[in-house]
Enzyme design. Structure first.
Site, PDB file in Angstrom:
ATOM      1  CB  SER A   1      26.792  77.899 163.665  1.00 25.57           C
ATOM      2  OG  SER A   1      25.977  76.883 164.136  1.00 25.57           O
TER       3      SER A   1
ATOM      4  CG  ASP B   1      22.632  74.528 157.874  1.00 25.23           C
ATOM      5  OD1 ASP B   1      22.681  73.377 158.347  1.00 25.23           O
ATOM      6  OD2 ASP B   1      22.693  75.561 158.576  1.00 25.23           O
TER       7      ASP B   1
ATOM      8  CG  HIS C   1      25.970  74.694 159.581  1.00 21.46           C
ATOM      9  ND1 HIS C   1      24.867  75.398 160.004  1.00 21.46           N
ATOM     10  CD2 HIS C   1      26.850  74.726 160.620  1.00 21.46           C
ATOM     11  CE1 HIS C   1      25.078  75.832 161.240  1.00 21.46           C
ATOM     12  NE2 HIS C   1      26.265  75.451 161.636  1.00 21.46           N
TER      13      HIS C   1
END
Ligand SMILES: *[C@@H]1O[C@H](CO)[C@@H](O)[C@H](O)[C@H]1NC(C)=O
Ligand SMILES: *[C@@H]1O[C@H](CO)[C@@H](O)[C@H](O)[C@H]1NC(C)=O
Ligand SMILES: *[C@@H]1O[C@H](CO)[C@@H](O)[C@H](O)[C@H]1NC(C)=O
Ligand SMILES: *[C@@H]1O[C@H](CO)[C@@H](O)[C@H](O)[C@H]1NC(C)=O
Ligand SMILES: *[C@@H]1O[C@H](CO)[C@@H](O)[C@H](O)[C@H]1NC(C)=O
Length: 610
Positions: A176, A371, A429
């Site tokens: 991320s 995601d 994710h």
């Protein structure tokens, strides 16, 4: 162990020797139930990096009991530093829910994670920038370069405490927003490598690498994934937001690191996906995993499911004591203050650092395919623009393979020179949260600890003792050998398909750019942000539910068609729109005043207690 000392000095310059001994994690609830032969060796605690501002970063280091450089066959002497994103989200997510060897049970006891990355390397989790997780500070970082300098200061102090780790090959991994940290930290290490650390590679999962490029992925990705309905009354609004983002990107006077117009695309898509006929806790798509749903406008803030248990566990007195915290600190996953201060307006995006880094080390970009916020298409769009070797942008001469783990095809791998892209199937994710054992193979791939089978690569299956074997793809039992041989070699259409689509989008982007060049620039809107404290990759929830969707929904159908709508029409995306008439392509809906007036609302105030 106690041969190695670290001098910890107080203001009065009284120095006390800190040794590895002081950092041993001796006990944790449930630890004694884990057999010693597989029980991880752990060190944790704070390292001071800036005395003046009381800045102390927290780390937790894990080793397999026998993986201390003497026993490994496939992997030797490797150290992974794992970083979570945010900015402001604790790497204890990684330690307790992702790549670390321990998971927390409902009884708040630790148990073994069968997918632990300690099977392949020693792993170090660091809470940074200062203030995140268990780290302390009086002074918050604002820029990426600053975070990188602090991280390097941390590493230098860490290596004083663990000098045996200096000879280990170093890999930086994370997900991320760590897609920003990792390239910056790598640059800092190689440019200022007084310790001669061998930084071998970077692993970035569902990374936030280029906010501009990636924001433009949201519309095509959402339509393709199917949670955004092209027939939706909000579609015109979503497309208009996409245009405004493109316009902001093309505006040479707009140097914002993350453009407010682009952040709003994401919000408008989440709002458009809302289904008020569903029970409250299923009304919004989960921004980190579109197979799942959440309250609106939390839209994934209540995920992952394991978080409440981990939060309780990390706040147990016994745990904080065992982790050698200097003073108790209430742990929460993501820190709003860290995020509030971390606004890197004077930093270039990490995307710009990648070409130089690729000359020096391997970089693997991986993406869980479910995601939304840092979706795989956005990573593919980043790669398309990335200079992989001097003069070569995007994959021009790559090698593609299927990825087999334990007999199943779990993903697709594409490699060219030092860059590898890995799409992980059926994953959110947080790839190591969903698929811990599969995710460990990412490290096998970057270290080339794989076997090749025609068009596939196979990563090893490990047992809890670290023994490994390569398990090939399982054949259908009702199919005989002959038929199997006649089967044409497997193709990996989807990657090619995405690349083609990305190419089309690039052309569209160029068309839009040419158009906007002749279009007057827009007002700069006031940027107000009120952050949610719970985002893996933070989004600024300044306009949450009140973006104006509802008022506009009715008008949408009657608005003039914009260029992008027309283009989507041509691609077959815009089912509800009329056939484009000649000349329509250069018509654009007027920008309305009220859309830039955000209503500030926090999801925690409004929705946190459901
Ligand atoms: C490392 O391995 C050696 C030899 O097997 C062993 O004696 C030692 O205790 C191990 N150290 C740790 C920290 O596990
Ligand atoms: C290396 O680190 C030192 C101390 O933090 C700093 O003064 C110096 O500017 C750094 N050098 C580079 C090339 O970043
Ligand atoms: C790093 O390498 C350089 C050149 O090989 C050497 O002069 C220096 O002493 C090394 N530094 C450390 C801390 O080992
Ligand atoms: C790839 O990385 C290695 C170091 O791992 C480096 O020696 C090599 O030059 C890089 N390749 C390219 C094409 O830059
Ligand atoms: C996992 O993903 C693959 C490829 O997208 C798909 O064929 C398969 O059905 C998925 N498996 C599960 C259990 O969802």
């Amino acid at each position: 162990m106690s041969r190695y000392f670290l001098l910890a000095c107080t203001l009065a310059l009284q120095c006390v020797a800190a040794s590895q001994e002081d950092y041993i994690v001796k006990d944790l609830p449930g630890l004694s139930n884990i057999p010693a032969v597989v029980r991880p060796v752990m060190h944790a605690g704070h390292l001071e990096i800036d005395e003046e501002h009381n800045t102390e970063l927290f780390f937790w280091r894990f080793q397999n009991p026998k993986n201390n450089g003497t026993h490994q066959t496939l992997h030797r002497n490797e150290l992974i530093v794992w970083l979570n994103g945010g900015p402001g989200c604790s790497s204890m997510d990684g330690a307790m829910m992702e790549t670390g060897p321990l998971r927390v049970s409902d009884k708040l006891e630790v148990e073994l994670n069968p997918g632990s990355w300690t099977q392949v390397a020693d792993i170090l989790f660091v809470d940074q920038p200062a203030g995140t997780g268990f780290s302390y500070t009086d002074s918050y970082d604002t820029e990426l370069k600053q975070a990188a300098q602090h991280f390097w200061q941390f590493l230098k102090t860490y290596y004083q405490l663990f000098p045996e780790d200096r000879t280990k090959k170093l890999y930086l991994a994370g997900e991320s927003y760590a897609g920003q940290y990792i390239p910056y930290f790598a640059k800092e290490i190689i440019e200022n490598n007084s310790l001669n650390i061998s930084l071998e590679g970077l692993l970035i999962g569902n990374g936030w690498i280029d906010p501009d490029i990636q924001s433009l992925s949201y519309v095509p990705f959402s339509l393709e994934a199917g949670f955004l309905d092209r027939q939706s009354p909000s579609m015109a609004q979503v497309l208009k937001q996409h245009e405004k983002c493109q316009q902001a990107i093309d505006d040479p006077s707009n140097h914002d690191f993350e453009k407010v117009e682009c952040v709003k695309i994401f919000h408008s898509i989440l709002a458009a996906s809302r289904d008020e006929t569903k029970p409250a806790k299923e009304q919004c798509v989960n921004m980190y995993d579109y197979r799942k749903h959440d309250y609106f406008p939390a839209c994934g803030s209540n995920w992952p499911e394991g978080l409440p248990t981990v939060t309780k566990f990390l706040n147990l007195d016994a745990v904080q004591k065992a982790l050698n915290l200097k003073s108790a600190k209430r742990w929460h996953e993501c820190d709003g203050k860290v995020e509030f201060f971390f606004q890197p307006e004077h930093s270039v995006k990490s995307f710009d650092l990648l070409p130089k880094l690729l000359e020096k080390m391997k970089i693997a970009l991986f993406a869980g395919d479910k995601d939304i916020i840092c979706n795989h298409k956005s990573i593919e769009m980043v790669i398309e623009k990335l200079q992989i070797t001097p003069g070569q942008f995007g994959f021009t001469n790559s090698r593609k393979s299927g990825w087999i783990y334990d007999g199943q095809e779990v993903g697709e791998v594409e490699t060219q020179s030092n860059l590898t892209y890995i799409k992980v199937f059926n994953s959110s994710h947080m790839v190591p949260y969903d698929l811990p054992e599969v995710s460990r193979g990412l490290f096998d791939i970057i270290t080339n600890s794989i076997e090749k089978r025609s068009t596939d690569i196979v990563t090893p299956v490990y047992d809890s003792r670290g023994n490994y074997k390569f398990v090939e793809e399982k054949q259908d039992t009702d199919q005989n050998e002959e038929e199997e041989k006649e089967k044409p070699p497997k193709h990996h259409h989807s990657l090619t398909f995405y690349v083609a689509e990305v190419a089309i989008l690039a052309v569209l982007a160029y068309l839009l750019y040419s158009f906007y060049k002749s279009f007057a620039k827009s007002r700069k809107s006031a940027f107000l942000s009120l952050s949610s404290k719970k985002k893996k990759k933070q989004v600024h929830w300044f306009d949450e539910s009140d973006i104006g969707m509802d008022q506009e929904a009715g008008e949408a159908d009657h608005k003039p068609k914009s260029m992008l709508e027309s283009v989507f029409n041509k691609l077959g995306y815009g089912g509800q729109y009329d056939t484009v008439q000649d000349g329509r392509d250069i018509e654009m809906a007027p920008v309305e005043e009220h859309e830039d007036q955000f209503i500030i609302q926090s999801d925690e105030e409004e929705f946190g207690h459901r």
